[in-house]
Write a protein that holds these residues in place. Structure first.
Motif, short mmCIF file in Angstrom:
data_model
loop_
_atom_site.label_atom_id
_atom_site.label_comp_id
_atom_site.label_asym_id
_atom_site.label_seq_id
_atom_site.Cartn_x
_atom_site.Cartn_y
_atom_site.Cartn_z
N LEU A 3 -5.58 22.78 -3.70
CA LEU A 3 -5.61 24.84 -3.43
C LEU A 3 -4.43 24.65 -2.68
N MET A 33 -15.84 30.35 -3.78
CA MET A 33 -14.46 30.29 -3.07
C MET A 33 -14.24 30.98 -2.27
N ARG A 70 -10.94 37.42 -7.52
CA ARG A 70 -10.84 36.55 -8.06
C ARG A 70 -10.62 35.97 -9.60
N CYS A 95 -7.33 28.52 2.11
CA CYS A 95 -8.51 29.18 1.20
C CYS A 95 -9.53 27.74 0.93
N ALA A 97 -12.60 26.05 -2.06
CA ALA A 97 -13.29 25.95 -3.02
C ALA A 97 -14.19 24.92 -3.53
#
Length: 118
Positions: A3, A33, A70, A95, A97
């Motif tokens: 990421l 996410m 997203r 971030c 995920a």
């Protein structure tokens, strides 16, 4: 899986920034996410999340100023549009995920610094 977050920087009070995060390395894409942040001396704080189908959830601290969205194709990306920035928004933004195959598996980006000056 990797990421990569970007888009941070120095902005004045009341300004805007858009953070981006490119998630790569999974042919199946990614599940939920999210964005988090961590200010100096504080714990990491949840900001917003978005499911694979587009359902969103926000922290009450930012829900009227930040917007998460997203893309799933052709690349897995998550964005955080931040408006009306305040000095207390200064932090490193991360971030996150979740694996689409196993929701016990998650991934973190390296963080991008946001500094709001007064």
């Amino acid at each position: 899986v990797q990421l990569q977050a970007s888009g941070g920087g120095l902005v004045q009070v009341g300004g805007s920034l858009r953070l981006s995060c490119l998630a790569s390395g999974s042919v199946y894409g990614f599940g939920t996410m999210s964005w988090y942040r961590q200010a100096p001396g504080k714990q990491r704080e949840f900001l917003a999340s978005i499911s694979r189908g587009g359902s969103t959830d926000y922290s009450a601290n930012v829900e009227d100023r930040f917007y998460i969205y997203r893309e799933n194709r052709p690349r897995s990306m998550v964005f955080l549009q931040m408006d009306s920035l305040k000095p207390e928004d200064t932090a490193v933004y991360y971030c996150y995920a979740r694996s689409v195959l196993d929701d016990r598996v998650d991934y973190w980006g390296q963080g991008t610094q946001v500094t709001v000056s007064s």
